[in-house]
Design an enzyme around this catalytic site. Structure first.
Site, PDB file in Angstrom:
ATOM      1  N   ILE A   1       0.845  -1.179  -0.054  1.00 38.74           N
ATOM      2  CA  ILE A   1       0.009  -0.060   0.087  1.00 38.74           C
ATOM      3  C   ILE A   1       0.690   1.255  -0.183  1.00 38.74           C
ATOM      4  CG2 ILE A   1      -2.012   1.355   1.225  1.00 38.74           C
ATOM      5  CD1 ILE A   1      -2.422  -1.510   2.431  1.00 38.74           C
TER       6      ILE A   1
ATOM      7  N   SER B   1      12.111  -5.868   5.191  1.00 37.72           N
ATOM      8  CA  SER B   1      11.529  -7.127   5.710  1.00 37.72           C
ATOM      9  C   SER B   1      10.487  -7.790   4.903  1.00 37.72           C
ATOM     10  CB  SER B   1      11.070  -6.760   7.085  1.00 37.72           C
ATOM     11  OG  SER B   1      10.293  -6.119   7.415  1.00 37.72           O
TER      12      SER B   1
ATOM     13  N   SER C   1      -7.176  -1.090  10.429  1.00 33.64           N
ATOM     14  CA  SER C   1      -7.791  -2.080   9.762  1.00 33.64           C
ATOM     15  C   SER C   1      -9.093  -2.344  10.158  1.00 33.64           C
ATOM     16  CB  SER C   1      -6.897  -3.388   9.973  1.00 33.64           C
ATOM     17  OG  SER C   1      -7.448  -4.494   9.675  1.00 33.64           O
TER      18      SER C   1
ATOM     19  N   TYR D   1      -2.196  -9.660  15.756  1.00 38.78           N
ATOM     20  CA  TYR D   1      -1.945  -8.567  14.832  1.00 38.78           C
ATOM     21  C   TYR D   1      -3.171  -7.485  15.003  1.00 38.78           C
ATOM     22  CZ  TYR D   1      -2.876  -6.234  10.554  1.00 38.78           C
ATOM     23  OH  TYR D   1      -3.159  -5.213   9.535  1.00 38.78           O
TER      24      TYR D   1
ATOM     25  N   LYS E   1      -3.363  -3.320  16.098  1.00 37.90           N
ATOM     26  CA  LYS E   1      -3.851  -2.177  15.530  1.00 37.90           C
ATOM     27  C   LYS E   1      -4.868  -1.394  16.522  1.00 37.90           C
ATOM     28  CE  LYS E   1      -2.271  -2.493  11.508  1.00 37.90           C
ATOM     29  NZ  LYS E   1      -1.134  -1.619  11.126  1.00 37.90           N
TER      30      LYS E   1
ATOM     31  N   LEU F   1      -6.970 -13.922  -0.306  1.00 42.84           N
ATOM     32  CA  LEU F   1      -7.761 -14.403  -1.250  1.00 42.84           C
ATOM     33  C   LEU F   1      -7.195 -14.038  -2.776  1.00 42.84           C
ATOM     34  CD1 LEU F   1     -10.319 -16.142  -2.525  1.00 42.84           C
ATOM     35  CD2 LEU F   1     -11.489 -13.870  -2.245  1.00 42.84           C
TER      36      LEU F   1
ATOM     37  N   ARG G   1     -16.813 -10.022   1.864  1.00 47.32           N
ATOM     38  CA  ARG G   1     -15.685  -8.589   2.438  1.00 47.32           C
ATOM     39  C   ARG G   1     -16.114  -7.551   1.368  1.00 47.32           C
ATOM     40  NH1 ARG G   1     -15.649 -12.046   5.422  1.00 47.32           N
ATOM     41  NH2 ARG G   1     -13.641 -13.255   6.290  1.00 47.32           N
TER      42      ARG G   1
ATOM     43  N   PRO H   1     -10.928 -21.362  10.418  1.00 56.14           N
ATOM     44  CA  PRO H   1     -11.091 -20.679  11.763  1.00 56.14           C
ATOM     45  C   PRO H   1     -10.746 -19.136  11.802  1.00 56.14           C
ATOM     46  CG  PRO H   1      -9.780 -22.690  11.854  1.00 56.14           C
ATOM     47  CD  PRO H   1      -9.967 -22.370  10.231  1.00 56.14           C
TER      48      PRO H   1
ATOM     49  N   ASP I   1     -12.565 -16.754  10.710  1.00 59.80           N
ATOM     50  CA  ASP I   1     -13.149 -15.921   9.730  1.00 59.80           C
ATOM     51  C   ASP I   1     -14.548 -15.254  10.199  1.00 59.80           C
ATOM     52  OD1 ASP I   1     -11.278 -15.834   7.630  1.00 59.80           O
ATOM     53  OD2 ASP I   1     -12.125 -17.357   6.462  1.00 59.80           O
TER      54      ASP I   1
HETATM   55  P1  NAD Z   1       3.509  -4.798   3.441  1.00 55.95           P
HETATM   56  O1  NAD Z   1       4.290  -5.816   4.172  1.00 55.95           O
HETATM   57  O2  NAD Z   1       3.641  -4.898   1.987  1.00 55.95           O
HETATM   58  O3  NAD Z   1       4.243  -3.199   3.661  1.00 55.95           O
HETATM   59  C1  NAD Z   1       4.886  -2.995   5.132  1.00 55.95           C
HETATM   60  C2  NAD Z   1       6.126  -2.591   4.914  1.00 55.95           C
HETATM   61  O4  NAD Z   1       6.776  -2.121   6.201  1.00 55.95           O
HETATM   62  C3  NAD Z   1       7.092  -3.582   4.131  1.00 55.95           C
HETATM   63  O5  NAD Z   1       7.753  -2.882   3.142  1.00 55.95           O
HETATM   64  C4  NAD Z   1       8.061  -4.015   5.375  1.00 55.95           C
HETATM   65  O6  NAD Z   1       9.376  -3.918   4.838  1.00 55.95           O
HETATM   66  C5  NAD Z   1       8.089  -2.611   6.272  1.00 55.95           C
HETATM   67  N1  NAD Z   1       8.411  -2.765   7.672  1.00 55.95           N
HETATM   68  C6  NAD Z   1       7.819  -3.820   8.576  1.00 55.95           C
HETATM   69  N2  NAD Z   1       8.260  -3.473   9.947  1.00 55.95           N
HETATM   70  C7  NAD Z   1       9.428  -2.387   9.591  1.00 55.95           C
HETATM   71  C8  NAD Z   1      10.011  -1.895  10.518  1.00 55.95           C
HETATM   72  N3  NAD Z   1      10.187  -2.360  11.812  1.00 55.95           N
HETATM   73  N4  NAD Z   1      10.966  -0.943  10.232  1.00 55.95           N
HETATM   74  C9  NAD Z   1      10.869  -0.570   8.961  1.00 55.95           C
HETATM   75  N5  NAD Z   1      10.325  -1.020   7.980  1.00 55.95           N
HETATM   76  C10 NAD Z   1       9.184  -2.150   8.285  1.00 55.95           C
HETATM   77  O7  NAD Z   1       2.067  -4.466   4.043  1.00 55.95           O
HETATM   78  P2  NAD Z   1       0.923  -3.499   3.221  1.00 55.95           P
HETATM   79  O8  NAD Z   1      -0.133  -4.535   2.984  1.00 55.95           O
HETATM   80  O9  NAD Z   1       1.381  -2.684   2.349  1.00 55.95           O
HETATM   81  O10 NAD Z   1       0.104  -2.753   4.747  1.00 55.95           O
HETATM   82  C11 NAD Z   1       0.646  -1.670   5.161  1.00 55.95           C
HETATM   83  C12 NAD Z   1      -0.070  -1.427   6.340  1.00 55.95           C
HETATM   84  O11 NAD Z   1      -1.452  -1.434   6.166  1.00 55.95           O
HETATM   85  C13 NAD Z   1       0.274  -2.179   7.613  1.00 55.95           C
HETATM   86  O12 NAD Z   1       0.322  -1.421   8.815  1.00 55.95           O
HETATM   87  C14 NAD Z   1      -1.090  -3.040   7.598  1.00 55.95           C
HETATM   88  O13 NAD Z   1      -1.142  -3.537   9.031  1.00 55.95           O
HETATM   89  C15 NAD Z   1      -1.958  -2.118   6.992  1.00 55.95           C
HETATM   90  N6  NAD Z   1      -3.065  -3.162   6.692  1.00 55.95           N
HETATM   91  C16 NAD Z   1      -2.914  -3.822   5.514  1.00 55.95           C
HETATM   92  C17 NAD Z   1      -3.974  -4.490   5.068  1.00 55.95           C
HETATM   93  C18 NAD Z   1      -3.764  -5.335   3.945  1.00 55.95           C
HETATM   94  O14 NAD Z   1      -4.911  -6.285   3.603  1.00 55.95           O
HETATM   95  N7  NAD Z   1      -2.895  -5.420   3.337  1.00 55.95           N
HETATM   96  C19 NAD Z   1      -5.121  -4.310   5.672  1.00 55.95           C
HETATM   97  C20 NAD Z   1      -5.459  -3.201   6.629  1.00 55.95           C
HETATM   98  C21 NAD Z   1      -4.365  -2.696   7.244  1.00 55.95           C
HETATM   99  C1  WQD Z   2     -11.307 -13.067   2.392  1.00 55.54           C
HETATM  100  C2  WQD Z   2     -12.037 -13.918   2.081  1.00 55.54           C
HETATM  101  C3  WQD Z   2     -11.677 -16.148   3.366  1.00 55.54           C
HETATM  102  C4  WQD Z   2      -8.094 -17.291   1.115  1.00 55.54           C
HETATM  103  C5  WQD Z   2      -7.506 -10.161   6.356  1.00 55.54           C
HETATM  104  C6  WQD Z   2      -7.113  -9.779   7.945  1.00 55.54           C
HETATM  105  C7  WQD Z   2      -7.502  -8.441   7.754  1.00 55.54           C
HETATM  106  C8  WQD Z   2      -7.174  -7.439   6.918  1.00 55.54           C
HETATM  107  C9  WQD Z   2      -7.211  -8.078   5.269  1.00 55.54           C
HETATM  108  C10 WQD Z   2      -4.776  -6.557   7.546  1.00 55.54           C
HETATM  109  C11 WQD Z   2     -12.330 -14.680   3.373  1.00 55.54           C
HETATM  110  C12 WQD Z   2     -11.366 -16.330   1.806  1.00 55.54           C
HETATM  111  C13 WQD Z   2      -9.363 -16.563   1.536  1.00 55.54           C
HETATM  112  C14 WQD Z   2      -8.203 -18.580   0.316  1.00 55.54           C
HETATM  113  C15 WQD Z   2     -10.641 -18.331   0.741  1.00 55.54           C
HETATM  114  N1  WQD Z   2      -5.598  -7.209   6.919  1.00 55.54           N
HETATM  115  N2  WQD Z   2     -10.655 -17.130   1.468  1.00 55.54           N
HETATM  116  N3  WQD Z   2      -9.592 -19.072   0.243  1.00 55.54           N
HETATM  117  O1  WQD Z   2      -9.464 -12.722   6.055  1.00 55.54           O
HETATM  118  O2  WQD Z   2     -10.994 -11.009   5.356  1.00 55.54           O
HETATM  119  O3  WQD Z   2      -8.796 -10.236   6.171  1.00 55.54           O
HETATM  120  O4  WQD Z   2      -6.767  -9.266   5.431  1.00 55.54           O
HETATM  121  O5  WQD Z   2      -5.223  -5.645   8.601  1.00 55.54           O
HETATM  122  O6  WQD Z   2      -6.952  -7.959   9.309  1.00 55.54           O
HETATM  123  O7  WQD Z   2      -7.522 -10.938   8.636  1.00 55.54           O
HETATM  124  O8  WQD Z   2      -8.890 -11.309   4.031  1.00 55.54           O
HETATM  125  O9  WQD Z   2      -8.216 -12.371   1.786  1.00 55.54           O
HETATM  126  O10 WQD Z   2      -7.684 -13.682   3.784  1.00 55.54           O
HETATM  127  O11 WQD Z   2      -9.938 -13.618   2.831  1.00 55.54           O
HETATM  128  O12 WQD Z   2     -11.579 -18.695   0.535  1.00 55.54           O
HETATM  129  O13 WQD Z   2      -7.381 -19.275  -0.156  1.00 55.54           O
HETATM  130  O14 WQD Z   2     -11.519 -14.944   1.200  1.00 55.54           O
HETATM  131  O15 WQD Z   2     -12.115 -17.246   3.829  1.00 55.54           O
HETATM  132  O16 WQD Z   2     -13.913 -15.278   3.501  1.00 55.54           O
HETATM  133  P1  WQD Z   2      -9.565 -11.377   5.340  1.00 55.54           P
HETATM  134  P2  WQD Z   2      -8.590 -12.643   3.258  1.00 55.54           P
END
Ligand code: NAD
Ligand code: WQD
Length: 344
Positions: free
Chosen positions: A12, A34, A125, A150, A154, A200, A231, A296, A298
């Protein structure tokens, strides 16, 4: 105007760096790589014509982080993405998650206080809501007991920011993302899942490209129209754009409170089967899948009430589910070209 993007080489963060640069902001990224790769910087440059400033270090290191802020006290605002995010891994290794996600935040807030930096956007999140009692879920919905370390990081991070803001010149916007998927239209940046994906969308694209044999659909006996879980999937570029607006809101002093919370979703819930159908429709590729038992932990269904973000931020997610699934596929195809070039 200089904006610090922590975790800016990640999924992101990289899309947000692009949107910021396209709006003329100067971006400085801190990432310890990382969970991301240095090449992302070149790809951001290919898209925007500008290579962001970059420093590689671990934000849990208090001395290194303090020195960074001292050298960069002209930062106007921070978007803090850097964190570990794998829910399952956090259950196995809770302290690794608390250490990384909380200590890095504390070090950043300290750097802000010591250097007079007043604005922070935080990646939260929808996981903080658990399974909400009422849908769609609004910003005022109750925060439920965390289902994973996790999710707990948050919730705790939101509280740490709020209490710190109470007694310091710090304004914050906490953005609660729903399910970000998809990739930039250039297919130069996207999600880089390490190992077997849990989420997913990358599982679907890896199956379609032939890395995985078939997608396991976790449960078709939920109380939803087609029995699969629902979702609120949001295109990562729409999500990235909301960050730029959040920054502009804070810098323009347009916030209503020192700490504001916004949900970032589309307001539409899609089932797992609808995502599969969209993928097949938008790409013309047939997907192997099998129905399995429920996964589990979900939740059955969750989608966002977007009214507050639409009204206050003047932001609406624009991209359709088909655009999300298609862009994710284009990115997977780019990754495949790289894997072949590297003989992986
Ligand atoms: P990502 O893992 O692709 O990006 C996170 C980045 O942070 C990585 O490049 C990693 O190398 C870096 N990082 C981690 N720990 C670090 C540290 N201690 N020092 C310096 N760098 C560090 O993840 P993302 O999907 O881009 O998510 C970004 C943020 O959004 C996270 O806080 C995540 O929890 C949150 N978020 C993500 C999702 C999702 O589904 N992707 C959903 C809700 C919230
Ligand atoms: C989506 C749907 C699965 C994989 C997670 C984190 C949440 C947030 C976003 C960071 C669900 C189904 C998935 C597969 C499947 N991240 N599924 N087969 O669980 O909604 O959220 O990511 O904050 O905190 O929990 O996302 O993409 O894992 O699943 O059927 O192989 O797809 O059961 O219904 P989720 P997901």
């Amino acid at each position: 105007m200089k904006i610090l993007v922590t975790g800016g080489t990640g999924y992101i963060g990289s899309h947000t760096a692009v949107e910021l640069q396209e709006k003329g902001y100067e971006v400085i990224i801190v990432d310890n790589l990382s969970n991301s790769s240095i090449e992302v910087l070149d790809n951001i440059e290919k898209i925007t014509g500008v290579k962001p400033l970059f420093e590689q270090f671990d934000l849990t290191d208090p001395k290194r982080t303090a020195a960074f802020f001292k050298q960069n006290n002209d930062i106007r605002a921070i978007i803090h993405f850097a964190a570990f995010k794998a829910v399952g891994e956090s259950v196995e290794k809770p302290l690794m998650y608390y250490r990384n996600n909380l200590i890095s935040l504390v070090n950043i807030l300290q750097g802000m206080i010591d250097n007079g930096i007043e604005n922070i956007v935080f990646s939260s999140s929808c996981t903080v809501y658990g399974q909400p009692d009422k849908l769609p879920v609004s910003e005022n919905s109750p925060i439920k007991k965390a289902w994973s370390p996790y999710g707990n990081t948050k919730q705790m991070s939101e509280e740490i920011i709020t209490f710190t803001s109470d007694v310091n010149d710090i304004q914050a916007i906490l953005l609660r993302y729903f399910n970000p998927i998809g990739a930039h239209e250039s297919a130069l940046i996207g999600e880089l899942p390490i190992g077997v994906p849990n989420c997913l969308m990358p599982y679907i694209t890896q199956t379609a490209i032939g890395i995985r044999e078939y997608l396991r659909v976790w449960g078709d006996d939920y109380p939803t129209p087609d029995g699969t879980a629902i979702r609120d999937y949001i295109h990562v570029v729409d999500l990235a754009k909301a960050h730029v607006i959040a920054i502009e809101r804070m810098i323009g002093q347009k916030g209503k409170q020192k700490v504001e919370v916004f949900n970032l979703g589309t307001g539409n819930g899609f089932s797992v089967m609808e995502v599969i159908n969209s993928f097949e429709r938008s790409t013309g590729v047939k997907l192997n899948y099998e129905i399995m038992g429920r996964r589990p932990g979900d939740v059955v269904e969750v989608w966002s009430d977007t009214e507050y973000a639409n009204k206050e931020l003047g932001w609406t997610a624009e991209k359709s589910l088909d655009e999300m699934t298609k862009s994710a596929w284009n990115w997977e195809k780019e990754l495949e070209i790289k894997r072949k070039a590297n003989n992986e």
